[in-house]
Design an enzyme around this catalytic site. Structure first.
Site, short mmCIF file in Angstrom:
data_model
loop_
_atom_site.label_atom_id
_atom_site.label_comp_id
_atom_site.label_asym_id
_atom_site.label_seq_id
_atom_site.Cartn_x
_atom_site.Cartn_y
_atom_site.Cartn_z
N ASP A 79 63.33 59.75 2.95
CA ASP A 79 64.16 58.60 3.33
C ASP A 79 65.21 58.32 2.25
OD1 ASP A 79 62.44 57.43 1.45
OD2 ASP A 79 61.65 55.93 2.82
N ASP A 100 58.30 59.61 2.50
CA ASP A 100 58.64 58.70 1.41
C ASP A 100 59.70 59.30 0.49
OD1 ASP A 100 58.38 56.30 -0.07
OD2 ASP A 100 57.06 57.30 -1.49
N ASP A 157 55.91 51.06 2.23
CA ASP A 157 55.04 51.80 1.31
C ASP A 157 53.75 51.04 1.06
OD1 ASP A 157 56.80 53.91 1.09
OD2 ASP A 157 57.45 53.44 -0.95
N ASP A 162 61.74 50.11 2.45
CA ASP A 162 60.96 51.20 1.86
C ASP A 162 59.79 50.66 1.06
OD1 ASP A 162 60.52 54.02 1.20
OD2 ASP A 162 61.18 53.47 -0.81
#
Length: 193
Positions: free
Chosen positions: A68, A65, A90, A86
């Site tokens: 990226d 996380d 998540d 993203d």
């Protein structure tokens, strides 16, 4: 809590790790998908009763996380779709990690409440930013903070400390609820100006 650490990583990682991964041909979206795949392993390792792997999975998923975004900035490849991907992955990862905790014996009702408030924390940020209110760093428990607590819990699972884990999950729920209130107040004040 992790806001300062994330800022430090965001300053250092793009120039070092991010560039190295970019030169190796790794894309930000590949790292995002890797984080999602790691999170998908969490319920599986619990089902297989390989709880010793759960802390490693949570740690690596959290690392993905951070990486990226570092690769995206180093490669100058920050895109609206990358941001969207993203955020969505998540949320899916959060669901998978909380599911793993419930499967491992953490109180399912408390886990559901903690997950619900965690998702609302993320939604409140997205909606606030849609209204042009800066939300990063607002609140006592952003995603990274919750991941640290889940990581600690995954270690405690190895020692069968169920009541401690139930209390930590209740802590996540409480901190997430407080964060929702803090973000709501931030949006209210910003829009009142």
């Amino acid at each position: 809590m992790l806001g300062r650490l994330r800022r430090l990583v965001n300053e250092v990682a793009p120039s070092t790790i991010g560039r190295a991964l970019h030169r190796a041909g790794v894309t930000p979206n590949e790292i995002t998908y890797a984080g999602l795949a790691l999170s998908a392993l969490a319920p599986l390792v619990v089902w297989l009763r390989a709880l010793y792997l759960l802390p490693v999975i949570i740690l690596l998923a959290g690392l993905m996380d951070v990486l990226d975004g570092a690769v995206a900035r180093a490669a100058n490849r920050t895109t609206p779709f990358g941001s969207y991907l993203d955020s969505v992955t998540d949320r899916v990862s959060d669901v998978l990690l909380f599911l793993a905790m419930a499967m491992a014996g953490v109180n399912q009702y408390i886990t559901m409440v903690a997950l619900a408030f965690s998702l609302i924390v993320s939604y409140s940020r997205a909606k606030g930013e849609l209204l042009n209110v800066k939300m990063e760093g607002i609140g006592v428990a952003e995603r990274g903070d919750r991941l640290i607590i889940l990581f600690i819990m995954s270690i405690l699972l190895l020692f069968r400390l169920r009541l401690v884990n139930d209390a930590l999950m209740a802590l996540i729920a409480t901190l997430a609820a407080v964060t929702v209130v803090q973000r709501s107040l931030r949006v209210s004040r910003a829009l009142a100006k």
